[in-house]
Each structure stands twice: as C-alpha cells, then as structure tokens.
Design an enzyme around this catalytic site. Structure first.
Site, PDB file in Angstrom:
ATOM      1  N   HIS A   1       0.814  -1.224   0.000  1.00  0.00           N
ATOM      2  CA  HIS A   1       0.000   0.000   0.000  1.00  0.00           C
ATOM      3  C   HIS A   1       0.850   1.277   0.000  1.00  0.00           C
ATOM      4  O   HIS A   1       0.323   2.355  -0.305  1.00  0.00           O
ATOM      5  CB  HIS A   1      -0.928   0.028   1.219  1.00  0.00           C
ATOM      6  CG  HIS A   1      -1.989  -1.018   1.204  1.00  0.00           C
ATOM      7  ND1 HIS A   1      -2.826  -1.226   0.131  1.00  0.00           N
ATOM      8  CD2 HIS A   1      -2.334  -1.950   2.140  1.00  0.00           C
ATOM      9  CE1 HIS A   1      -3.650  -2.222   0.403  1.00  0.00           C
ATOM     10  NE2 HIS A   1      -3.366  -2.681   1.615  1.00  0.00           N
TER      11      HIS A   1
ATOM     12  N   ASP B   1      -2.996 -10.562  -2.438  1.00  0.00           N
ATOM     13  CA  ASP B   1      -3.551 -10.042  -1.188  1.00  0.00           C
ATOM     14  C   ASP B   1      -5.010  -9.655  -1.411  1.00  0.00           C
ATOM     15  O   ASP B   1      -5.395  -9.232  -2.512  1.00  0.00           O
ATOM     16  CB  ASP B   1      -2.755  -8.808  -0.762  1.00  0.00           C
ATOM     17  CG  ASP B   1      -3.059  -8.351   0.651  1.00  0.00           C
ATOM     18  OD1 ASP B   1      -2.245  -8.635   1.547  1.00  0.00           O
ATOM     19  OD2 ASP B   1      -4.095  -7.685   0.852  1.00  0.00           O
TER      20      ASP B   1
ATOM     21  N   HIS C   1      -6.520  -7.131  -0.334  1.00  0.00           N
ATOM     22  CA  HIS C   1      -6.591  -5.689  -0.556  1.00  0.00           C
ATOM     23  C   HIS C   1      -5.728  -5.327  -1.762  1.00  0.00           C
ATOM     24  O   HIS C   1      -4.611  -5.838  -1.910  1.00  0.00           O
ATOM     25  CB  HIS C   1      -6.091  -4.920   0.674  1.00  0.00           C
ATOM     26  CG  HIS C   1      -6.847  -5.236   1.925  1.00  0.00           C
ATOM     27  ND1 HIS C   1      -6.443  -6.218   2.814  1.00  0.00           N
ATOM     28  CD2 HIS C   1      -7.980  -4.708   2.437  1.00  0.00           C
ATOM     29  CE1 HIS C   1      -7.298  -6.279   3.817  1.00  0.00           C
ATOM     30  NE2 HIS C   1      -8.238  -5.371   3.617  1.00  0.00           N
TER      31      HIS C   1
ATOM     32  N   ASP D   1      -4.837 -12.862   3.294  1.00  0.00           N
ATOM     33  CA  ASP D   1      -6.053 -12.386   3.934  1.00  0.00           C
ATOM     34  C   ASP D   1      -7.309 -12.589   3.103  1.00  0.00           C
ATOM     35  O   ASP D   1      -8.394 -12.155   3.503  1.00  0.00           O
ATOM     36  CB  ASP D   1      -5.928 -10.912   4.346  1.00  0.00           C
ATOM     37  CG  ASP D   1      -5.179 -10.068   3.348  1.00  0.00           C
ATOM     38  OD1 ASP D   1      -4.840 -10.568   2.254  1.00  0.00           O
ATOM     39  OD2 ASP D   1      -4.908  -8.888   3.652  1.00  0.00           O
TER      40      ASP D   1
END
Length: 307
Positions: free
Chosen positions: A124, A161, A163, A244
C-alpha cells in the site's frame, strides 16, 4: 527445490499496539509454521538493511525522512491504520532489505526461489505516503533493484492479497517494464484496483466480490491473470503474498482455502520456469488470522519448493 527464507528479529519489534491487526504474532506464526513444516529444509537467512539508494529508487526523500528520521519516543499514528514506533525504522529497513537481498539471491543462479518473512508489509505504500499498515513498498523496491543492479528488462508482480496493492500500482503504472497483476476483493480498502485501471497497458486488475470463493479466484487467474503474465515473459517474478483472502480472515470476506494459494503458486512457478529460469521472490503482505496464516504460508512455500 531449495528456497531461501529471509527474515529478521527486528521485524518483530515494530510495535503497532495491543489491538492492531498487523501485529508481531503474525510473523512468529509464519516462521514457526515454516520451521515445523520443513525442518532442516529451508535456507534461513538474516535480512540485511536496505540502503537509502535502494529506497530512493521508488520513494520520495520526504517518506524516508518520516520513517527513518522521525524517531518517535512512543507509538504515533501516521494515519488511522499505520503506526510508527521507536523500532519501526529498523523493521522497515530489514523488510525492504530482505526483498533486495532475495532478488540478488535468485538472480545468482537458475531455479532459485525466495520467501521474505517480514513485516511491516509494503504494497500500500506509495512513492511518498505510508499507509495501510505499510511503511516502504518492499516489492516495488525489489523490482527497481532488479532493473538498476541486474539490468533486467521485464519484471512481473503477482499480488493476491485481498486488498489491492495501490502503492505498487501507483509506482509502476507508467513503467512498461513492469506488469502488475492483482486479484483482490472489491469493494474494500483502499478502494482502488478497478478493471479499468490499466496504466500504460501494464496494469491488470481482477476485482472479486465479497464472498467469492476459490472457484472464482482460480477462474480469474486461469482465464485472465496467468495468461497475461505468461505473455509478458517476465525475467523475474515477484509475488505480493497476502493471505487475507482466506475464509477465516477478519478483515475481508473472500472465502479462499490454503489449497487455493498452493494452486496459484504452482501456476506462477510454471511461468517462472518458462521465462525466468524459475526465479521467484515472494514477500509477505497481509493475513490476520494466525491459524489461516500458518496454513497458507506453509502451502505457499511448499509450492515454491516443488521442482
């Protein structure tokens, strides 16, 4: 197939607070699970520090100042999710340094693979902003190192991931030497990664709706992302390995199992074998249920070890 695992005790000292999802227990779960599953098999290596030059290939000096020179006496919040503690600078340097050293390792010989068991995660972090638990963008730093120090012309980044890796995309969206391929839940933080975000044709996003399961995940990679990676013919394959999207994870709603990660890793291995002499560097991103994290890390690294 031998797999090097880069890690460092400093990554445990990054103090996010007692109730934070991105906590030291995550890294302990991963390393202990790998030691138990593969006793005496993995090549454990201490992660070095990244240099300022390594970091400045993808990050602005202002971000280095924030992370490395703020030196808070106690925890401070850079945003509602992202923590800087007294030990965070060293952890961030080791996490990024692991990715750089892993690139050097795999490019030193054919068929080499590496996994970076580190925290804080990275995908991120943008060029100038730490966010989403991430301080420096470890996988982007690794890719830039491969170009600058090894003369590569094509590096692919596979990000599974849950996200979207907005920082990695933002850093490379105008760089055709990088293909960034991502599956992720949408809608979900950070509200990026839509299919129409294409960069200069080098960005391929495959958003999945909440509750999507392994069948949808596998179909997306089979029909869209893996063929694009294959057509790109990467000389090095980097992986943002977030676990995740597992059904047990508390921060999202996808329904993957550990076997889904083993399946995808095997598919990535085929592409690396075909175009990159087998060379893969994977670095830990998310994954916040400890049992799921253990199972998925073992599945992923086990698949990396396959011949």
């Amino acid at each position: 197939m031998a797999v090097a695992v880069y890690t460092h005790a400093a990554c445990l000292a990054h103090d996010t607070g007692p109730d934070h999802a991105e906590r030291p227990a995550r890294l302990l779960a991963v390393t202990e699970a790998l030691l138990t599953a593969f006793p005496g098999t993995l090549d454990w290596r201490e992660a070095p520090r990244a240099s300022r030059g390594d970091l400045l290939r993808v990050h602005e000096a202002s971000l280095l100042h924030t992370v490395l020179e703020t030196r808070p006496a106690e925890r401070v919040m850079l945003d509602p999710d992202t923590v800087l503690s007294p030990a965070s600078a060293e952890a961030a340097l080791r996490a990024a340094g692991a990715a750089v050293a892993a690139v050097d390792f795999v490019l030193a010989g054919d068929g080499m693979r590496a996994f970076c068991a580190v925290r804080p995660p990275g995908h991120h972090a943008t060029a100038d902003t730490a966010m989403g638990f991430c301080l420096f963008n470890n996988v982007a730093i690794a890719a830039a190192h491969a170009f600058a120090m090894h003369g590569l012309e094509r590096v692919a980044i596979a990000d599974f991931d849950v996200h979207h890796g907005n920082g990695t995309q933002a850093i490379f969206e105008h760089d055709p030497r990088v293909l960034f391929a991502s599956s992720h839940q949408s809608p979900l933080y950070p509200d990026t990664g839509y299919a129409n975000e294409r960069g200069v044709g080098n960005i391929l996003n495959a958003p999945l709706p909440p509750r999507a399961d392994g069948r949808a995940f596998r179909a997306t990679w089979t029909h869209d992302l893996l063929p694009a990676l294959d057509a790109f013919r990467p000389q090095l394959l980097l992986v943002s390995a977030g676990f995740d999207a597992h059904r047990r994870d508390p921060l999202a709603q996808l329904q993957l199992e550990a076997d889904d990660y083993a399946w995808l890793t095997a598919g990535l291995r085929v592409i690396a074998d075909r175009h990159a002499s087998g060379r893969i560097v994977s670095t830990l991103e998310g994954g916040y249920d400890l049992q799921a994290l253990e199972e998925c890390a073992v599945a992923h690294v086990g698949a990396l070890m396959a011949p």
